[in-house]
Design a protein around this motif. Structure first.
Motif, PDB file in Angstrom:
ATOM      1  N   VAL A  62      31.119 -11.759 -81.250  1.00 14.34           N
ATOM      2  CA  VAL A  62      31.298 -12.510 -80.007  1.00 14.34           C
ATOM      3  C   VAL A  62      32.440 -13.512 -80.156  1.00 14.34           C
ATOM      4  O   VAL A  62      33.311 -13.613 -79.286  1.00 14.34           O
ATOM      5  N   PHE A  63      32.462 -14.266 -81.249  1.00 18.21           N
ATOM      6  CA  PHE A  63      33.501 -15.283 -81.448  1.00 18.21           C
ATOM      7  C   PHE A  63      34.887 -14.654 -81.377  1.00 18.21           C
ATOM      8  O   PHE A  63      35.783 -15.181 -80.702  1.00 18.21           O
ATOM      9  N   ASP A  64      35.069 -13.530 -82.063  1.00 15.47           N
ATOM     10  CA  ASP A  64      36.398 -12.921 -82.140  1.00 15.47           C
ATOM     11  C   ASP A  64      36.845 -12.358 -80.797  1.00 15.47           C
ATOM     12  O   ASP A  64      38.039 -12.415 -80.459  1.00 15.47           O
ATOM     13  N   LEU A  65      35.901 -11.821 -80.017  1.00 15.35           N
ATOM     14  CA  LEU A  65      36.266 -11.305 -78.699  1.00 15.35           C
ATOM     15  C   LEU A  65      36.699 -12.442 -77.779  1.00 15.35           C
ATOM     16  O   LEU A  65      37.711 -12.335 -77.079  1.00 15.35           O
ATOM     17  N   VAL A  66      35.956 -13.538 -77.804  1.00 15.80           N
ATOM     18  CA  VAL A  66      36.329 -14.680 -76.968  1.00 15.80           C
ATOM     19  C   VAL A  66      37.661 -15.264 -77.427  1.00 15.80           C
ATOM     20  O   VAL A  66      38.516 -15.631 -76.613  1.00 15.80           O
ATOM     21  N   ALA A  67      37.876 -15.305 -78.737  1.00 13.07           N
ATOM     22  CA  ALA A  67      39.114 -15.875 -79.282  1.00 13.07           C
ATOM     23  C   ALA A  67      40.347 -15.110 -78.837  1.00 13.07           C
ATOM     24  O   ALA A  67      41.465 -15.656 -78.884  1.00 13.07           O
ATOM     25  N   LEU A  68      40.174 -13.859 -78.392  1.00 13.72           N
ATOM     26  CA  LEU A  68      41.319 -13.112 -77.864  1.00 13.72           C
ATOM     27  C   LEU A  68      41.919 -13.793 -76.642  1.00 13.72           C
ATOM     28  O   LEU A  68      43.063 -13.503 -76.263  1.00 13.72           O
ATOM     29  N   GLY A  69      41.183 -14.698 -76.028  1.00 13.11           N
ATOM     30  CA  GLY A  69      41.738 -15.484 -74.933  1.00 13.11           C
ATOM     31  C   GLY A  69      42.908 -16.354 -75.365  1.00 13.11           C
ATOM     32  O   GLY A  69      43.705 -16.808 -74.531  1.00 13.11           O
ATOM     33  N   HIS A  70      43.024 -16.598 -76.679  1.00 10.70           N
ATOM     34  CA  HIS A  70      44.151 -17.367 -77.220  1.00 10.70           C
ATOM     35  C   HIS A  70      45.367 -16.482 -77.524  1.00 10.70           C
ATOM     36  O   HIS A  70      46.390 -16.978 -77.993  1.00 10.70           O
ATOM     37  N   TRP A  71      45.248 -15.171 -77.292  1.00 14.66           N
ATOM     38  CA  TRP A  71      46.244 -14.199 -77.770  1.00 14.66           C
ATOM     39  C   TRP A  71      47.660 -14.578 -77.375  1.00 14.66           C
ATOM     40  O   TRP A  71      48.592 -14.507 -78.187  1.00 14.66           O
ATOM     41  N   SER A  72      47.866 -14.958 -76.129  1.00 18.96           N
ATOM     42  CA  SER A  72      49.225 -15.229 -75.655  1.00 18.96           C
ATOM     43  C   SER A  72      49.860 -16.405 -76.377  1.00 18.96           C
ATOM     44  O   SER A  72      51.083 -16.540 -76.400  1.00 18.96           O
ATOM     45  N   ARG A  73      49.044 -17.251 -76.980  1.00 18.71           N
ATOM     46  CA  ARG A  73      49.571 -18.436 -77.660  1.00 18.71           C
ATOM     47  C   ARG A  73      49.720 -18.253 -79.173  1.00 18.71           C
ATOM     48  O   ARG A  73      50.549 -18.902 -79.794  1.00 18.71           O
ATOM     49  N   ILE A  74      48.892 -17.357 -79.763  1.00 18.98           N
ATOM     50  CA  ILE A  74      48.953 -17.219 -81.218  1.00 18.98           C
ATOM     51  C   ILE A  74      49.459 -15.854 -81.676  1.00 18.98           C
ATOM     52  O   ILE A  74      49.848 -15.694 -82.834  1.00 18.98           O
TER      53      ILE A  74
ATOM     54  N   LEU B   5      34.164 -22.267 -79.146  1.00 20.42           N
ATOM     55  CA  LEU B   5      32.770 -22.699 -79.115  1.00 20.42           C
ATOM     56  C   LEU B   5      32.437 -23.401 -77.802  1.00 20.42           C
ATOM     57  O   LEU B   5      31.349 -23.211 -77.239  1.00 20.42           O
ATOM     58  N   ARG B   6      33.379 -24.191 -77.284  1.00 18.52           N
ATOM     59  CA  ARG B   6      33.137 -24.872 -75.996  1.00 18.52           C
ATOM     60  C   ARG B   6      33.036 -23.856 -74.859  1.00 18.52           C
ATOM     61  O   ARG B   6      32.217 -24.014 -73.945  1.00 18.52           O
ATOM     62  N   ALA B   7      33.872 -22.812 -74.909  1.00 15.79           N
ATOM     63  CA  ALA B   7      33.818 -21.788 -73.868  1.00 15.79           C
ATOM     64  C   ALA B   7      32.473 -21.061 -73.891  1.00 15.79           C
ATOM     65  O   ALA B   7      31.886 -20.770 -72.840  1.00 15.79           O
ATOM     66  N   LEU B   8      31.966 -20.787 -75.090  1.00 11.92           N
ATOM     67  CA  LEU B   8      30.656 -20.147 -75.196  1.00 11.92           C
ATOM     68  C   LEU B   8      29.554 -21.066 -74.674  1.00 11.92           C
ATOM     69  O   LEU B   8      28.621 -20.620 -73.990  1.00 11.92           O
ATOM     70  N   ASP B   9      29.654 -22.341 -74.983  1.00 14.57           N
ATOM     71  CA  ASP B   9      28.685 -23.300 -74.434  1.00 14.57           C
ATOM     72  C   ASP B   9      28.740 -23.316 -72.910  1.00 14.57           C
ATOM     73  O   ASP B   9      27.705 -23.385 -72.233  1.00 14.57           O
ATOM     74  N   ALA B  10      29.951 -23.242 -72.362  1.00 15.81           N
ATOM     75  CA  ALA B  10      30.139 -23.335 -70.908  1.00 15.81           C
ATOM     76  C   ALA B  10      29.498 -22.165 -70.163  1.00 15.81           C
ATOM     77  O   ALA B  10      29.129 -22.300 -68.993  1.00 15.81           O
ATOM     78  N   VAL B  11      29.363 -21.011 -70.843  1.00 14.72           N
ATOM     79  CA  VAL B  11      28.744 -19.855 -70.185  1.00 14.72           C
ATOM     80  C   VAL B  11      27.315 -19.618 -70.671  1.00 14.72           C
ATOM     81  O   VAL B  11      26.720 -18.573 -70.399  1.00 14.72           O
ATOM     82  N   GLY B  12      26.771 -20.583 -71.388  1.00 14.13           N
ATOM     83  CA  GLY B  12      25.374 -20.496 -71.807  1.00 14.13           C
ATOM     84  C   GLY B  12      25.118 -19.651 -73.031  1.00 14.13           C
ATOM     85  O   GLY B  12      23.998 -19.165 -73.229  1.00 14.13           O
ATOM     86  N   LEU B  13      26.131 -19.495 -73.902  1.00  7.30           N
ATOM     87  CA  LEU B  13      25.970 -18.671 -75.093  1.00  7.30           C
ATOM     88  C   LEU B  13      26.242 -19.440 -76.378  1.00  7.30           C
ATOM     89  O   LEU B  13      26.672 -18.859 -77.376  1.00  7.30           O
ATOM     90  N   GLY B  14      26.008 -20.741 -76.367  1.00  9.40           N
ATOM     91  CA  GLY B  14      26.138 -21.512 -77.594  1.00  9.40           C
ATOM     92  C   GLY B  14      25.214 -20.942 -78.670  1.00  9.40           C
ATOM     93  O   GLY B  14      24.033 -20.667 -78.407  1.00  9.40           O
ATOM     94  N   GLY B  15      25.726 -20.738 -79.881  1.00  6.27           N
ATOM     95  CA  GLY B  15      24.937 -20.171 -80.970  1.00  6.27           C
ATOM     96  C   GLY B  15      25.029 -18.660 -81.093  1.00  6.27           C
ATOM     97  O   GLY B  15      24.482 -18.081 -82.035  1.00  6.27           O
ATOM     98  N   PHE B  16      25.735 -17.990 -80.162  1.00  6.07           N
ATOM     99  CA  PHE B  16      25.854 -16.529 -80.198  1.00  6.07           C
ATOM    100  C   PHE B  16      27.126 -16.061 -80.902  1.00  6.07           C
ATOM    101  O   PHE B  16      27.377 -14.857 -80.973  1.00  6.07           O
ATOM    102  N   GLU B  17      27.922 -16.974 -81.424  1.00  9.68           N
ATOM    103  CA  GLU B  17      29.268 -16.605 -81.865  1.00  9.68           C
ATOM    104  C   GLU B  17      29.301 -15.570 -82.987  1.00  9.68           C
ATOM    105  O   GLU B  17      30.271 -14.811 -83.109  1.00  9.68           O
ATOM    106  N   ARG B  18      28.268 -15.486 -83.813  1.00 10.40           N
ATOM    107  CA  ARG B  18      28.292 -14.545 -84.934  1.00 10.40           C
ATOM    108  C   ARG B  18      27.677 -13.187 -84.599  1.00 10.40           C
ATOM    109  O   ARG B  18      27.695 -12.281 -85.430  1.00 10.40           O
TER     110      ARG B  18
END
Length: 251
Positions: free
Chosen positions: A93-105, A120-133
């Motif tokens: 989950v963390f790595d898929l969400v992190a692709l949102g940074h692709w254009s910058r990194i 982590l903040r984005a996951l918290d914002a959609v109710g998935l805090g703790g799901f990153e692994r």
């Protein structure tokens, strides 16, 4: 309609989209104003997804054009239908969400601490805090859609395109993600969403484009989703000839 475009504005000029020589969108003209929140609705096969694909540049118009305000074409976020994504791919989950940074990194850059924390903040914002692994294959349809919304949050784009974002997910997830959409609207982002639930559209979207390959109506939702317009859309859908060639004007 012919004046200069503002940033984050998208203008369609006589747009026609076709697949294998058969038209999916006919001569569509209009403008998504900066900061507007627009639902795109219509019968199955009305050209809604084809319209988003043309805006994204995934398909070339057979006629007409899509015009963009300064910077909006290069900074669009796209949330596809879940059916387009292979959820068997072994990614966390963390790595898929992190692709949102692709254009910058880019593909070789590592995440800085601030970017890691933003995931982590984005996951918290959609109710998935703790799901990153977790692996994405472990998630329910609703949880996976929350992940995709988190990725869009990280992209921080002025224009956001959503293709059936609430299809086949539970009511709680839909309500939570509609709150995210409302937040984008409050931030003056331009949001365009393909939807099927007309009551949902009436409650949450102030503008609507009703399509049946051609534009039936485009404007304030209460005016567009009038019974007469909906009847016209159904009539046009019943009259479609999927073997019809492109008209000469768009060929």
């Amino acid at each position: 309609m012919d004046g200069p475009l503002d940033a984050a504005s998208i203008r369609l000029r006589n747009l026609t989209v076709a697949y294998r020589g058969h038209p999916a969108v006919h001569h569509l003209s209009g403008e998504f104003a900066p900061g507007s929140l627009t639902a795109v609705v219509g019968p199955n096969g009305a050209g809604k997804t084809s319209l988003l694909a043309a805006i994204m540049g995934r398909v070339r118009p057979a006629g007409g054009e899509v015009q963009f305000g300064a910077g909006s074409r290069s900074r669009m976020a796209w949330l596809p239908q879940q059916a387009e994504i292979d959820r068997s791919f072994p990614i966390r989950v963390f790595d898929l969400v992190a692709l949102g940074h692709w254009s910058r990194i880019g593909s070789l850059g590592g995440l800085r601490t601030a970017q890691h924390d933003a995931v982590l903040r984005a996951l918290d914002a959609v109710g998935l805090g703790g799901f990153e692994r977790r692996g994405i294959a472990e998630l329910s349809a609703g949880q996976f859609q929350r992940v995709l919304f988190a990725r869009v949050l990280l992209q921080d784009a002025p224009v956001i395109l959503l293709d059936e974002p609430f299809n086949a997910i539970d009511a709680r997830t839909t309500a939570d993600l509609l709150s995210v959409v409302a937040r984008w609207h409050a931030e003056a982002r331009t949001v365009i969403a393909v939807l099927h639930d007309l009551e949902q559209v009436r409650q949450h979207f102030d503008r609507t484009l009703l399509m049946a390959r051609r534009c039936i109506a485009w404007g304030p939702t209460a005016e567009v989703l009038h019974a007469e317009n909906l009847f016209r859309a159904r009539q046009m859908a019943e009259a479609w000839d999927d073997d019809a060639p492109l008209c000469e004007e768009a060929a």
